[in-house]
Design an enzyme around this catalytic site. Structure first.
Site, PDB file in Angstrom:
ATOM      1  N   LYS A 291      41.850  37.205  49.028  1.00 41.88           N
ATOM      2  CA  LYS A 291      41.693  36.275  47.908  1.00 41.88           C
ATOM      3  C   LYS A 291      42.996  35.472  47.675  1.00 41.88           C
ATOM      4  O   LYS A 291      43.951  35.629  48.428  1.00 41.88           O
ATOM      5  CB  LYS A 291      41.274  37.052  46.658  1.00 41.88           C
ATOM      6  CG  LYS A 291      40.040  37.948  46.870  1.00 41.88           C
ATOM      7  CD  LYS A 291      38.742  37.174  47.005  1.00 41.88           C
ATOM      8  CE  LYS A 291      37.598  37.970  47.609  1.00 41.88           C
ATOM      9  NZ  LYS A 291      37.034  39.042  46.822  1.00 41.88           N
TER      10      LYS A 291
HETATM   11  C1  LIG Z   1      35.938  40.050  46.501  1.00 38.98           C
HETATM   12  C2  LIG Z   1      34.746  39.838  45.656  1.00 38.98           C
HETATM   13  C3  LIG Z   1      34.335  40.746  44.649  1.00 38.98           C
HETATM   14  C4  LIG Z   1      34.907  42.116  44.476  1.00 38.98           C
HETATM   15  O1  LIG Z   1      36.233  42.217  44.355  1.00 38.98           O
HETATM   16  P1  LIG Z   1      37.002  43.527  44.827  1.00 38.98           P
HETATM   17  O2  LIG Z   1      38.375  43.313  44.251  1.00 38.98           O
HETATM   18  O3  LIG Z   1      36.988  43.568  46.306  1.00 38.98           O
HETATM   19  O4  LIG Z   1      36.321  44.705  44.211  1.00 38.98           O
HETATM   20  C5  LIG Z   1      33.267  40.385  43.843  1.00 38.98           C
HETATM   21  N1  LIG Z   1      32.619  39.237  44.010  1.00 38.98           N
HETATM   22  C6  LIG Z   1      32.947  38.366  44.984  1.00 38.98           C
HETATM   23  C7  LIG Z   1      32.181  37.098  45.105  1.00 38.98           C
HETATM   24  C8  LIG Z   1      34.010  38.643  45.848  1.00 38.98           C
HETATM   25  O5  LIG Z   1      34.316  37.780  46.824  1.00 38.98           O
END
Ligand SMILES: *Cc1c(COP(=O)(O)O)cnc(C)c1O
Length: 397
Positions: A193
């Site tokens: 991210k």
């Molecule tokens: C990465 C992601 C999540 C979850 O986040 P984590 O930190 O990995 O638990 C939820 N929704 C979307 C669309 C994501 O890309």
């Protein structure tokens, strides 16, 4: 092995689709916590929360151990419970819908808009019933969902909007930062991210009531706040008011988050630059559709998703995907519609529920995009895509 693979790959080293960037300051920030008195529940958490709240422009932020835990917390704060329906998109990571199930609620999948790939507000409104409690839109790839229309539906039917902005840190909607628009917004700090804490997530909100509930939920449902206690037996005293979890972020992670946040504008700027280069390279090719760009919002470009158009490409997504992999280009597909997963099928969800999302899933490929990609990396990706499309006789629009 793919039939197109007749010569050397365009790259001799593998280029992943996403990757974190950490500098010496990030590493120093982590080391200083390791040498301090508090590894968790210390001052770095509040500091990171304050910086995140300031960055998106809200009063409150509550950090969690990961984005999924943060979504779970938001569903708890929104009081989603047994039998409540929550409308979301199928074109997302499973966590956007799983968090509803954790609370005993029922995910209801609304179809996407064919152009934007985001959840379609008209489709949402058709699915509202007396049991609907909330909407979880996702800012897919970083492109903000149609938040005006979604907030209008929420106001009309008295629903809570929990925005899954895992892809959209740094994005804006009508000049407002994502994170400041919905009732609650979730960001993830997984390494692919925009910024990372290893694992981590956060909810941003302007609502004091949600804020209190998020804090409780994150730490076993326990409070020491004297205003919230039913009685007071002494300085050791605390009460467990609700069934919460241990979803706390550590100070080690929070310090890394604060340090990473200093670089967010730089990261987003480079992501936008790369997306522009891709747009220019692919916009005139008949067999490809580049991502939609809204006039009322600006994406922070978590992902770059190419759609295959012409009939002869569409049926060959797998072959194209495997060829790009053989070219050492880290491609991916975001996402398999959530309700097609075996777990959801066993719950009774059916193929055909959201035909546009199912069709889009067949036609998309995510190509690499992360801030430390060099221009030469970007060119390799373009060369690789051209090479594959040329096999099908590339045509101009
Ligand atoms: C990465 C992601 C999540 C979850 O986040 P984590 O930190 O990995 O638990 C939820 N929704 C979307 C669309 C994501 O890309």
């Amino acid at each position: 092995m793919s039939k197109f693979r007749v010569d050397l790959p365009v790259r001799d080293t593998y280029l992943p689709y996403g990757k974190q960037y950490l500098d010496d300051e990030d590493i120093q920030a982590v080391i200083s916590v390791l040498k301090s008195d508090f590894l968790t529940t210390g001052p770095k958490i509040k500091e990171f929360e304050k910086k995140m709240a300031e960055y998106v422009g809200v009063k409150y932020a509550v950090a969690f151990s990961n984005g999924t835990a943060a979504l779970h917390g938001a569903c708890f704060a929104a009081n989603i419970g047994q039998g409540d329906e929550v409308i979301t998109t199928p074109l997302t990571f499973a966590a956007s819908a799983n968090c509803i199930l954790y609370q005993g609620g029922k995910p209801v999948f609304a179809d996407i808009n064919e152009k934007t790939y985001n959840v379609d507000p008209n489709s949402i409104e058709k699915l509202v019933t007396s049991k609907t409690k909330a909407i979880i839109p996702v800012d897919y790839t970083g492109q903000p969902a149609d938040l005006d229309a979604i907030m209008a539906i929420a106001n009309k039917y008295n629903l809570i909007v929990i925005e899954d902005a895992a892809h959209a840190l740094g994005s804006t909607f009508k000049d407002k930062k994502i994170g400041s628009i919905s009732d609650m917004t979730m960001f993830s700090f997984h390494p692919v991210k925009h910024i990372t804490t290893g694992e981590g997530g956060i909810i941003t909100t302007n609502n004091a009531k949600y804020y209190e509930k998020l804090l409780l939920f994150r730490s076993h449902g326990i409070t020491r706040d004297q205003n919230q206690l039913e009685q007071y037996e002494g300085p050791w005293y605390y009460e467990m008011k609700d069934l919460g979890f241990n979803y706390r972020m550590t100070d080690i992670q929070a310090a890394l988050g604060s340090s990473q946040l200093l670089k967010i504008d730089k990261f987003v700027k480079r992501r936008r630059e790369i997306a522009n280069i891709y747009n220019k390279a692919f916009q005139d090719i008949k067999q490809l559709t580049i991502p939609y760009q809204s006039k009322q919002s600006e994406s922070s470009w978590h992902l770059y998703v190419l759609k295959l158009n012409a009939e002869q490409l569409t049926g060959n997504r797998r072959e194209i995907f495997e060829t790009l992999q053989a070219e050492n280009i880290g491609v991916n597909v975001h996402y398999i519609p959530v309700y097609l997963m075996p777990y959801y099928r066993n719950l009774g969800y059916k193929k055909g529920t959201c035909p546009l999302a199912e069709k889009l899933y067949e036609d998309i490929i995510t190509i690499p995009l992360f801030p430390t990609m060099s221009d030469s990396d970007v060119n390799d990706v373009i060369k690789g895509v051209y090479k594959v499309i040329d096999f099908y006789k590339r045509e101009a629009i």
